[in-house]
Design a protein around this motif. Structure first.
Motif, PDB file in Angstrom:
ATOM      1  N   ASN A  33       0.763  -1.206   0.123  1.00 38.29           N
ATOM      2  CA  ASN A  33       0.149   0.170   0.099  1.00 38.29           C
ATOM      3  C   ASN A  33       0.885   1.189  -0.128  1.00 38.29           C
ATOM      4  N   GLU A  34       2.001   1.296   0.804  1.00 38.13           N
ATOM      5  CA  GLU A  34       2.817   2.334   0.830  1.00 38.13           C
ATOM      6  C   GLU A  34       3.394   2.706  -0.298  1.00 38.13           C
ATOM      7  N   GLN A  37       1.320   4.275  -2.885  1.00 40.01           N
ATOM      8  CA  GLN A  37       1.494   5.566  -2.593  1.00 40.01           C
ATOM      9  C   GLN A  37       2.421   6.508  -3.301  1.00 40.01           C
ATOM     10  N   SER A  71       0.834  12.537  -4.199  1.00 47.48           N
ATOM     11  CA  SER A  71       1.721  12.605  -3.290  1.00 47.48           C
ATOM     12  C   SER A  71       3.007  13.363  -3.807  1.00 47.48           C
TER      13      SER A  71
END
Length: 88
Positions: A33-34, A37, A71
């Motif tokens: 998930n990170e 991102q 991001s």
């Protein structure tokens, strides 16, 4: 991971294949998930458990040249300063 990495997945600079080994599924999912991102990735992939090895395994394909538009994070290009974020 015993599966062969296809040449197209690493055919250009900035394309990577990451083999992940983690203690548990939750940790592997959190990492994937990170990563998504930060960069364009294959997303959350299948998590495998090999009885002969500790932990769980997953594979992620990423293009680290393409950052997530929402991001500020990402790898610096030559001569480029990294943008400061709230985490820094």
């Amino acid at each position: 991971m015993d599966s062969v990495i296809d040449a197209r997945h690493v055919s250009e600079p900035g394309l990577v294949v990451l083999d992940i080994t983690a203690a548990d599924e939750e940790t592997a999912l959190a990492l994937m998930n990170e990563l998504q991102q930060l960069w364009a990735t294959s997303g959350l992939t299948e998590i495998r458990r090999d009885p002969a090895q500790p932990g769980v395994r997953a594979r992620v394909h990423a293009d680290i040249r393409r950052t997530n538009p929402g991001s500020e994070a990402g790898l610096r290009q030559d001569g480029e300063k990294q943008a400061a974020t709230a985490d820094q």
